[in-house]
Design a protein around this motif. Sequence first.
Motif, PDB file in Angstrom:
ATOM      1  N   THR A 234      -9.535 -25.012  11.348  1.00 22.09           N
ATOM      2  CA  THR A 234     -10.266 -23.864  10.797  1.00 22.09           C
ATOM      3  C   THR A 234     -11.581 -24.372  10.212  1.00 22.09           C
ATOM      4  OG1 THR A 234      -9.048 -24.130   8.709  1.00 22.09           O
ATOM      5  CG2 THR A 234      -8.232 -22.470  10.265  1.00 22.09           C
ATOM      6  N   GLN A 244     -11.239 -15.260   7.241  1.00 17.55           N
ATOM      7  CA  GLN A 244      -9.887 -15.249   7.791  1.00 17.55           C
ATOM      8  C   GLN A 244      -8.995 -16.230   7.039  1.00 17.55           C
ATOM      9  OE1 GLN A 244      -8.098 -13.325   9.313  1.00 17.55           O
ATOM     10  NE2 GLN A 244      -7.415 -13.958  11.336  1.00 17.55           N
ATOM     11  N   LYS A 245      -9.534 -17.379   6.677  1.00 16.74           N
ATOM     12  CA  LYS A 245      -8.781 -18.369   5.904  1.00 16.74           C
ATOM     13  C   LYS A 245      -8.431 -17.813   4.528  1.00 16.74           C
ATOM     14  CE  LYS A 245      -9.008 -23.184   4.312  1.00 16.74           C
ATOM     15  NZ  LYS A 245      -9.763 -24.465   4.370  1.00 16.74           N
ATOM     16  N   ARG A 247      -8.054 -14.704   3.810  1.00 18.65           N
ATOM     17  CA  ARG A 247      -7.044 -13.671   4.013  1.00 18.65           C
ATOM     18  C   ARG A 247      -5.650 -14.279   4.137  1.00 18.65           C
ATOM     19  NH1 ARG A 247      -9.543 -11.278   7.518  1.00 18.65           N
ATOM     20  NH2 ARG A 247     -10.338  -9.545   6.291  1.00 18.65           N
ATOM     21  N   PHE A 248      -5.514 -15.312   4.973  1.00 19.30           N
ATOM     22  CA  PHE A 248      -4.218 -15.989   5.121  1.00 19.30           C
ATOM     23  C   PHE A 248      -3.754 -16.567   3.786  1.00 19.30           C
ATOM     24  CE2 PHE A 248      -5.155 -16.824   9.842  1.00 19.30           C
ATOM     25  CZ  PHE A 248      -4.319 -15.784  10.240  1.00 19.30           C
ATOM     26  N   ILE A 295     -10.695  -8.377   0.294  1.00 23.32           N
ATOM     27  CA  ILE A 295      -9.498  -9.015   0.831  1.00 23.32           C
ATOM     28  C   ILE A 295      -8.447  -9.184  -0.262  1.00 23.32           C
ATOM     29  CG2 ILE A 295      -8.604 -11.221   1.689  1.00 23.32           C
ATOM     30  CD1 ILE A 295     -11.228 -11.481   3.292  1.00 23.32           C
ATOM     31  N   SER A 299      -4.986  -7.054   0.193  1.00 21.72           N
ATOM     32  CA  SER A 299      -3.922  -7.871   0.830  1.00 21.72           C
ATOM     33  C   SER A 299      -2.544  -7.537   0.260  1.00 21.72           C
ATOM     34  CB  SER A 299      -4.209  -9.356   0.623  1.00 21.72           C
ATOM     35  OG  SER A 299      -5.343  -9.756   1.364  1.00 21.72           O
TER      36      SER A 299
END
Length: 299
Positions: A234, A244-245, A247-248, A295, A299
């Motif tokens: 990533t 995206q990182k 978010r995860f 986010i 989330s």
Amino acid sequence: MIDVQVSIIIVNYNTTALTLQCIKSIRKMVLGIRYEIIVVDNHSSEGAVALLASRKDITFIRNGENLGFGRGNNKGAECAKGKYFFFVNSDTYFVNDAATILHTFMEEKGNERVGCCGGMLLTSDGKKQASYGNFPSVFGVLSEIGLYRLYRKRFTDRLSIAVKDGAVHVKEVDYITGADFFVRSAVFRQVGGFDPDFFLYFEETELAWRIRHAGFMSMWVPAARIVHLEGGSTTDTSGKWPLQKIRFFTQSRYLYFRKTTGRWALLAVKMLLSFQALMRWIYRRERYYFDVFRIIVTS
């Protein structure tokens, strides 16, 4: 058949060059034990993955979809034969015989209640990386937003979820970083392996939490040394985490709190992190920080 002492398991996702480098370092450095290498590919799109599939000196497993880190490792564990499982990131390489050092430690008399251990993680230029951490807590999150300045040592020793340590002595820790997670296969199976609900991040923390509650310890063994090229799958050059990182990471953090401490703790954590993100956006006034705030809230 020669008994396998350690099964070294690597999850690959579009990091074939790094995985090959990792395997090369294992073959060069690991000389003191009988081991096998299992590579689990999470449906990589790069054509170079064929280089892994064609190797005869590893067990190669190809998943039909990206299962994430924990589920990918569980797939590798299903066919592993070792008394110990050594989960290592694809973006790592060995600089000494870390597998033998950790195996020897686990086999020592008196260490029967050690469920898992790990070594010292380094950057490519030899600087210390976070190799272990403390279990997440509401007080830890509260400290992150600025209060840690009042008790820096306590925060590092007892509250920080990621710890860099230059010490050379073995010590008990809450959890070992997933980049080099060495665990008794019997303990791994007893507690049910990695929780499949975690796609990426916090899966090793939650696993160590269950190992602790099953009556076993996690130990840090800094004599074992591994370079971790953090973020190999990533990458980002902006100096900021990709959204995206984030978010995860956020989703998995919330999931950890929900599973280990309950919904009220989760609510408190979400409120604290949302406040922190909001203040950062107000101060920075950049779209990126607004997206981070969104986010964390949604989330």
